[in-house]
Design an enzyme around this catalytic site. Structure first.
Site, PDB file in Angstrom:
ATOM      1  N   HIS A 151     -26.971   4.778  85.063  1.00  0.00           N
ATOM      2  CA  HIS A 151     -27.846   4.533  83.919  1.00  0.00           C
ATOM      3  C   HIS A 151     -28.844   5.665  83.726  1.00  0.00           C
ATOM      4  CE1 HIS A 151     -27.001   0.326  82.636  1.00  0.00           C
ATOM      5  NE2 HIS A 151     -26.598   0.159  83.897  1.00  0.00           N
ATOM      6  N   ASP A 158     -25.599  -1.786  79.735  1.00  0.00           N
ATOM      7  CA  ASP A 158     -25.220  -3.149  80.098  1.00  0.00           C
ATOM      8  C   ASP A 158     -25.300  -3.977  78.827  1.00  0.00           C
ATOM      9  OD1 ASP A 158     -25.056  -2.395  82.778  1.00  0.00           O
ATOM     10  OD2 ASP A 158     -27.111  -3.000  83.211  1.00  0.00           O
ATOM     11  N   GLU A 240     -18.605  -5.373  87.346  1.00  0.00           N
ATOM     12  CA  GLU A 240     -19.623  -5.940  86.452  1.00  0.00           C
ATOM     13  C   GLU A 240     -19.064  -5.990  85.037  1.00  0.00           C
ATOM     14  OE1 GLU A 240     -23.054  -3.424  86.858  1.00  0.00           O
ATOM     15  OE2 GLU A 240     -23.508  -4.113  88.890  1.00  0.00           O
ATOM     16  N   HIS A 243     -21.043  -3.812  82.323  1.00  0.00           N
ATOM     17  CA  HIS A 243     -21.430  -2.419  82.613  1.00  0.00           C
ATOM     18  C   HIS A 243     -20.381  -1.441  82.068  1.00  0.00           C
ATOM     19  CE1 HIS A 243     -23.236   0.595  85.603  1.00  0.00           C
ATOM     20  NE2 HIS A 243     -22.141   1.202  85.173  1.00  0.00           N
TER      21      HIS A 243
END
Length: 269
Positions: A151, A158, A240, A243
């Site tokens: 990130h 996200d 995830e 993500h």
């Protein structure tokens, strides 16, 4: 030395000390905050229709407090990533959905905050919602917390999908009884997004995008998000469902630390 001389010297010493402190304070105040590179933009300037719910600006996250570096609840991304999200949004709007971002660019100071929290084994106030089945001593080894995050390079986000018309987001009340993030949709914290089988930031294997225990409407929703983003250049993190990283990244090896704030971008207006 006379008492007068000693008094004068004392005054001079005090004044000199005061000047030193004042100069140091002025120097500290004059230190400018780091700025974003020119190819970073506010997502709202590229697509104002994408819903934003920046969780780390709020206490509703696995730490339980606002995270360092989040000065405003805005999504900042590299321009190519923001433009790709705009294209994805156009496709989803045509189908009656909208994207909703939970997090975008994340400064290194925020990642450092996560690391400090993970090492404090006494702080487990949010365990009941975000990591009920994970021992906090395992967060680093199991990959939930790391010293660096993609990130911070600016092209990772996200996000989820919301069916339109979007319902208001349910307010989070700090201290409310926690419900596991993998509980059925009607029991876990109410989100206005489609049911993905777990909540955002759920530290559990059920959050793995293609976990075989996720099926039916929940699996279809995950695949809708995945298929929409992947053909536009995004790559999913298999662990995830929320993500995604846009490829190729403009800054694949740089971890930035400017604050999440409009002021970080004002130098290029």
């Amino acid at each position: 030395m006379t008492r007068l001389s000693r008094a004068v010297r004392g005054v001079v010493t005090a004044v000199a000390a005061l000047l030193t402190v004042t100069t140091a304070s002025a120097t500290a105040r004059a230190t400018p905050a780091p700025k974003a590179p020119e190819d970073f933009v506010a997502l709202s300037s590229v697509d104002p229709t994408i819903i934003q719910e920046i969780r780390y600006f709020t206490p509703h996250n696995f730490v339980g407090e606002r995270i360092d570096g989040y000065q405003q609840p805005i999504c900042i991304l590299t321009r190519p990533a923001a433009q790709a999200l705009h294209r994805a949004q156009k496709e989803l709007l045509a189908r009656g959905y909208s994207l909703k971002v939970y997090d975008c660019y994340r400064p290194q100071r925020a990642v450092d905050h996560f690391v400090r929290w993970a090492r404090d084994l006494d702080d487990q106030s949010m365990k009941g919602e975000f990591y009920p089945h994970v021992d906090k001593t395992r967060l680093f080894d199991d990959g939930y917390i790391a010293a660096k995050s993609g990130h911070s390079r600016g092209s990772t986000t996200d996000l989820t999908i919301v069916r339109l018309p979007a319902r208001p987001t349910h307010p989070y009340v700090p201290g409310q009884p926690p419900v596991p993030c993998y509980a059925p949709e009607g029991e876990r914290f109410p989100d206005n997004s489609v049911d993905m089988g777990t909540g955002f930031d759920c530290f559990d294997t059920l959050a793995h995008t293609l976990d075989p225990r996720i099926h039916g409407r929940q699996r279809a929703s995950r695949l809708l998000l995945k298929n929409t983003l992947e053909h536009l250049g995004f790559v999913n993190l298999a662990e995830e469902w929320w993500h995604y990283t846009f490829k190729p990244e403009p800054h694949p090896d740089t971890y930035f630390d400017f604050p999440v704030s409009c002021k970080s971008l004002t130098a290029r207006r």
